[in-house]
Every structure is written in C-alpha cells, then in structure tokens.
Scaffold this motif. Structure first.
Motif, PDB file in Angstrom:
ATOM      1  N   GLN A  47       0.824  -1.200   0.000  1.00  0.00           N
ATOM      2  CA  GLN A  47       0.000   0.000   0.000  1.00  0.00           C
ATOM      3  C   GLN A  47       0.864   1.258   0.000  1.00  0.00           C
ATOM      4  O   GLN A  47       0.552   2.241  -0.671  1.00  0.00           O
ATOM      5  CB  GLN A  47      -0.911   0.006   1.222  1.00  0.00           C
ATOM      6  CG  GLN A  47      -2.009  -1.063   1.194  1.00  0.00           C
ATOM      7  CD  GLN A  47      -2.818  -1.055   2.477  1.00  0.00           C
ATOM      8  OE1 GLN A  47      -3.162   0.000   2.994  1.00  0.00           O
ATOM      9  NE2 GLN A  47      -3.130  -2.236   2.999  1.00  0.00           N
ATOM     10  N   ALA A  48       1.949   1.234   0.753  1.00  0.00           N
ATOM     11  CA  ALA A  48       2.773   2.432   0.895  1.00  0.00           C
ATOM     12  C   ALA A  48       3.702   2.657  -0.296  1.00  0.00           C
ATOM     13  O   ALA A  48       3.982   3.806  -0.669  1.00  0.00           O
ATOM     14  CB  ALA A  48       3.602   2.337   2.183  1.00  0.00           C
ATOM     15  N   ASN A  49       4.190   1.572  -0.918  1.00  0.00           N
ATOM     16  CA  ASN A  49       5.228   1.710  -1.935  1.00  0.00           C
ATOM     17  C   ASN A  49       4.830   1.216  -3.321  1.00  0.00           C
ATOM     18  O   ASN A  49       5.534   1.459  -4.292  1.00  0.00           O
ATOM     19  CB  ASN A  49       6.484   0.952  -1.493  1.00  0.00           C
ATOM     20  CG  ASN A  49       7.023   1.443  -0.171  1.00  0.00           C
ATOM     21  OD1 ASN A  49       7.684   2.472  -0.115  1.00  0.00           O
ATOM     22  ND2 ASN A  49       6.743   0.712   0.905  1.00  0.00           N
ATOM     23  N   GLY A  50       3.732   0.482  -3.408  1.00  0.00           N
ATOM     24  CA  GLY A  50       3.324  -0.063  -4.688  1.00  0.00           C
ATOM     25  C   GLY A  50       4.030  -1.348  -5.054  1.00  0.00           C
ATOM     26  O   GLY A  50       3.813  -1.896  -6.134  1.00  0.00           O
ATOM     27  N   HIS A  51       4.872  -1.829  -4.176  1.00  0.00           N
ATOM     28  CA  HIS A  51       5.570  -3.087  -4.417  1.00  0.00           C
ATOM     29  C   HIS A  51       6.061  -3.648  -3.090  1.00  0.00           C
ATOM     30  O   HIS A  51       6.071  -2.960  -2.064  1.00  0.00           O
ATOM     31  CB  HIS A  51       6.753  -2.896  -5.375  1.00  0.00           C
ATOM     32  CG  HIS A  51       7.811  -1.942  -4.856  1.00  0.00           C
ATOM     33  ND1 HIS A  51       8.812  -2.327  -3.990  1.00  0.00           N
ATOM     34  CD2 HIS A  51       8.010  -0.615  -5.104  1.00  0.00           C
ATOM     35  CE1 HIS A  51       9.589  -1.285  -3.729  1.00  0.00           C
ATOM     36  NE2 HIS A  51       9.119  -0.238  -4.383  1.00  0.00           N
ATOM     37  N   ILE A  52       6.456  -4.904  -3.112  1.00  0.00           N
ATOM     38  CA  ILE A  52       7.007  -5.540  -1.917  1.00  0.00           C
ATOM     39  C   ILE A  52       8.376  -4.931  -1.640  1.00  0.00           C
ATOM     40  O   ILE A  52       9.212  -4.823  -2.538  1.00  0.00           O
ATOM     41  CB  ILE A  52       7.121  -7.063  -2.120  1.00  0.00           C
ATOM     42  CG1 ILE A  52       5.723  -7.676  -2.290  1.00  0.00           C
ATOM     43  CG2 ILE A  52       7.871  -7.721  -0.968  1.00  0.00           C
ATOM     44  CD1 ILE A  52       5.749  -9.116  -2.756  1.00  0.00           C
ATOM     45  N   THR A  53       8.606  -4.512  -0.427  1.00  0.00           N
ATOM     46  CA  THR A  53       9.888  -3.902  -0.084  1.00  0.00           C
ATOM     47  C   THR A  53      10.781  -4.818   0.749  1.00  0.00           C
ATOM     48  O   THR A  53      11.987  -4.595   0.813  1.00  0.00           O
ATOM     49  CB  THR A  53       9.686  -2.584   0.686  1.00  0.00           C
ATOM     50  OG1 THR A  53       8.954  -2.854   1.896  1.00  0.00           O
ATOM     51  CG2 THR A  53       8.911  -1.585  -0.168  1.00  0.00           C
ATOM     52  N   ARG A  54      10.213  -5.824   1.378  1.00  0.00           N
ATOM     53  CA  ARG A  54      11.044  -6.744   2.162  1.00  0.00           C
ATOM     54  C   ARG A  54      10.372  -8.112   2.202  1.00  0.00           C
ATOM     55  O   ARG A  54       9.196  -8.238   2.506  1.00  0.00           O
ATOM     56  CB  ARG A  54      11.264  -6.229   3.587  1.00  0.00           C
ATOM     57  CG  ARG A  54      12.243  -7.092   4.388  1.00  0.00           C
ATOM     58  CD  ARG A  54      12.762  -6.375   5.616  1.00  0.00           C
ATOM     59  NE  ARG A  54      13.648  -7.227   6.396  1.00  0.00           N
ATOM     60  CZ  ARG A  54      14.930  -7.454   6.106  1.00  0.00           C
ATOM     61  NH1 ARG A  54      15.471  -6.881   5.048  1.00  0.00           N
ATOM     62  NH2 ARG A  54      15.674  -8.231   6.865  1.00  0.00           N
ATOM     63  N   LEU A  55      11.168  -9.138   1.869  1.00  0.00           N
ATOM     64  CA  LEU A  55      10.657 -10.500   1.839  1.00  0.00           C
ATOM     65  C   LEU A  55      11.840 -11.450   2.003  1.00  0.00           C
ATOM     66  O   LEU A  55      12.899 -11.239   1.422  1.00  0.00           O
ATOM     67  CB  LEU A  55       9.942 -10.778   0.515  1.00  0.00           C
ATOM     68  CG  LEU A  55       9.334 -12.181   0.343  1.00  0.00           C
ATOM     69  CD1 LEU A  55       8.173 -12.395   1.316  1.00  0.00           C
ATOM     70  CD2 LEU A  55       8.861 -12.372  -1.106  1.00  0.00           C
ATOM     71  N   ALA A  56      11.660 -12.486   2.797  1.00  0.00           N
ATOM     72  CA  ALA A  56      12.686 -13.520   3.009  1.00  0.00           C
ATOM     73  C   ALA A  56      14.004 -12.924   3.481  1.00  0.00           C
ATOM     74  O   ALA A  56      15.083 -13.416   3.132  1.00  0.00           O
ATOM     75  CB  ALA A  56      12.895 -14.327   1.729  1.00  0.00           C
ATOM     76  N   GLY A  57      13.929 -11.876   4.277  1.00  0.00           N
ATOM     77  CA  GLY A  57      15.150 -11.264   4.806  1.00  0.00           C
ATOM     78  C   GLY A  57      15.884 -10.404   3.801  1.00  0.00           C
ATOM     79  O   GLY A  57      17.021  -9.992   4.059  1.00  0.00           O
ATOM     80  N   LEU A  58      15.258 -10.091   2.654  1.00  0.00           N
ATOM     81  CA  LEU A  58      15.880  -9.274   1.623  1.00  0.00           C
ATOM     82  C   LEU A  58      15.114  -7.973   1.433  1.00  0.00           C
ATOM     83  O   LEU A  58      13.879  -7.967   1.412  1.00  0.00           O
ATOM     84  CB  LEU A  58      15.913 -10.030   0.286  1.00  0.00           C
ATOM     85  CG  LEU A  58      16.802 -11.273   0.214  1.00  0.00           C
ATOM     86  CD1 LEU A  58      16.513 -12.050  -1.061  1.00  0.00           C
ATOM     87  CD2 LEU A  58      18.277 -10.887   0.294  1.00  0.00           C
ATOM     88  N   ASP A  59      15.848  -6.879   1.301  1.00  0.00           N
ATOM     89  CA  ASP A  59      15.239  -5.596   0.948  1.00  0.00           C
ATOM     90  C   ASP A  59      15.110  -5.547  -0.569  1.00  0.00           C
ATOM     91  O   ASP A  59      16.105  -5.664  -1.292  1.00  0.00           O
ATOM     92  CB  ASP A  59      16.110  -4.440   1.438  1.00  0.00           C
ATOM     93  CG  ASP A  59      16.182  -4.381   2.945  1.00  0.00           C
ATOM     94  OD1 ASP A  59      15.165  -4.644   3.607  1.00  0.00           O
ATOM     95  OD2 ASP A  59      17.278  -4.081   3.479  1.00  0.00           O
TER      96      ASP A  59
END
Length: 342
Positions: free
Chosen positions: A229-241
């Motif tokens: 919602q805030a960025n339009g994309h996933i920003t952090r997943l599986a310990g990765l930025d």
C-alpha cells in the motif's frame, strides 16, 4: 568573449563537468557502487575466494602453530575503458547569445549545458550501463569508430552456480518464490561467507511476485499488505530488501528509444551490503595535450572525466573534448547471484 575563453581552460572545464550531480534515484548503481581513483589507465586486482570452512583442529596450551591454507586468490589485469568524444560549438552562435551587459553569461550557460549533456551521456549513463553489465559476469564493449568496431571482453570469473535459474518460472502464479529466494541467499553465504541483503529487479519481475498465489495469501498479513500500500511493491521478503529498479537504456540497434532495462525482464540480482571488498568502479587518469600543442599534461588523480577545448578556424568555433577512463571491478565473484527467474 574573454570571460568565456577563460572558462574554456581545461582545469575550469574539468572542474565544472565533475560537479554535476546524479539526480537522486536515477542511477542506482552509480550512486551505490564504491569508487577508487588510480594513476594511469591499467589496473590489476585480486579476486578472492575466502576460506570459510570450519577448522576444528585445536592446539594444546603448550602446542606449536599449525600451518594452514589461506584464501584462494586470483589476479586480473585490464585496461580501463575510455570514452573520448568531441563537440564543436559554433562561434557565431556563442556571440549572438551574448546580450549587452551580461558579460557572456548566456554563452557560459550554453557551455555548461553542453558539458552536462556530455557528462550525462558518456559519463554517468555509461557508468551505470557498465556496472550492470559487469554483474552479468562479462562486460563487452566496442572499441573503434563506425568503420571499425572491435569487441573488448572482460570476464569476471563469476561461477555458473551464481547465475542460476529458478526452480520454476516466476510468471506461473503457483511458483514457490520463497524457496528460490532462500536458495539464492544460501549460495552467497555458502561460497563467500557474506550475507545477502538486497534483491533488485525491474517492475516486470515484481509484477510476477504481486500475482503469485502464495504471496497474495500472505498479503492478508498486515506487514506485507502495508508495504504494498505504501510503496506499490514488496519492499522486504525472506530477509531481503527489495529494490524495484525500472530504469532503461537505449539499445544500440534502436535509435533514441529507451527500451532495454538495466536489469533484464527475467532477472533478479541478489547482493550483500555495498562494499569495495567485492565491487567498485575504478577511475583512471588520461593524458591531454597542453595549451600550445607541444606536449602533454597528465590529469591528476582525483580522477573522473577530463575536458579541454580548442579554437578551430574552419569552421570558426570551439571544440570541446571529453575523455573519461574507468572500469567496474568485481573482487569477489561469489558475493552475489544474478538469477534467471522468468
């Protein structure tokens, strides 16, 4: 036009062209890759495979030192890649731009505009292109002119295990993306001892992630949902930025069309924290002719692009010369993964 001619001295031109800032967020790799200045334009560097295996052979208190095998080193040497371009400005145009009482201010503005264009196109823009090509494992450039193009290949020794293909294409909504991400992290940690911190992709790969069945289910969980919602994309997943880097460059086969992404549509780049320990941009010095054309001046370290000028008589004008020697260097080829995921 005395003030303008003073501005055309090589030190003044060089000082100006090196001051142009990269717009924030426009060139991710240029802004994050460490740089190093050297004298000359030939550079040798060590490649390192760090010894990280557990050595469980200990020593008694009164024991002697045991000889051990150290890191595995390799060495590479390459000539830095030069951009050498010229641009002739018509003297009549420069004089007509001068308005009474402005003291050549408009002419100098035109000069700075030309400098900024040269630096953007043949400096920062090409730096970004070269760094992203190096991340594929091989940088191939053309040397020569339109009548004689010679390919120059620099291979960085990236193992094939660090250019893997995902277990299944990410374009399929049922693909287990999390397993791939964890595997890419494991490859980096296993071979280099470094911890993966950042994943870079373009919007196409991110769109695959946003349509993935597993991730859609997880989006119901507040943290992941708020990221999108805030960025339009996933920003952090599986310990990765995650960084969505969707900048494009103009393919040489297509005129003036920025149609090719710096990070390919089917690729994911996973890297540790930025550090000169594993990657840097090396910038060299170049010789330029002195003012009376009787010898050469070698630009001092503190490198980067160099500019100088010459007044021409046919046609009457001022020719600007731009020269810049640099090369991306990968010291630890096993510090990152450049994966095919779609």
């Amino acid at each position: 036009m005395a003030d303008l001619l003073n501005s055309l001295h090589w030190e003044a031109l060089t000082g100006v062209v090196r001051q142009f800032d990269v717009p924030a967020g426009q060139f991710y790799f240029v802004q994050n890759t460490p740089s190093r200045d050297i004298a000359g334009d030939v550079f040798s560097w060590d490649t390192l495979k760090q010894a990280i295996n557990v050595d469980d052979v200990f020593t008694q208190r009164d024991g002697t030192a045991e000889a051990v095998r150290g890191n595995d080193y390799g060495k590479k040497t390459a000539v830095l890649v030069h951009s050498f371009k010229s641009r002739t400005l018509d003297a009549g145009t420069l004089m007509q731009l001068r308005a009474p009482g402005t003291n050549d201010r408009d002419s100098r503005a035109l000069l700075m505009e030309e400098q900024q264009t040269l630096q953007w196109r043949y400096g920062t823009y090409l730096d970004e292109w070269m760094i992203t090509r190096a991340m594929t494992g091989t940088l191939t450039v053309k040397l020569g002119n339109v009548r004689q193009n010679v390919s120059y290949n620099i291979t960085y020794g990236v193992p094939t295990s660090h250019t893997p293909t995902s277990a299944a294409t990410w374009s399929a909504v049922g693909t287990n993306i999390l397993t791939d991400l964890l595997n890419f992290k494991r490859i980096i940690a296993r071979d280099s001892g470094l911890q993966a911190k950042t994943a870079l992709c373009n919007q196409g790969v991110m769109n695959y992630m946003l349509r993935n069945t597993d991730l859609i289910n997880w989006m119901g969980q507040t943290p992941l949902s708020l990221q999108i919602q805030a960025n339009g994309h996933i920003t952090r997943l599986a310990g990765l930025d995650f960084v969505v880097y969707d900048a494009h460059f103009a393919d040489t086969t297509v005129t003036d069309q920025f149609n090719t992404p710096f990070i390919a549509n089917d690729r994911l780049l996973v890297i540790p924290d930025w550090s000169a320990r594993w990657c840097e941009l090396v910038r060299g010095t170049v010789p330029i002719p002195n003012s009376d054309l009787t010898g050469f001046v070698e630009t001092n370290p503190g490198s980067g692009p160099v500019m100088w000028s010459r007044v021409t008589d046919s046609p009457t004008g001022v020719t600007l010369y731009y020269r810049y020697a640099r090369l991306p260097v990968i010291r630890r080829p096993e510090a990152f993964v450049y994966a095919t995921v779609a």
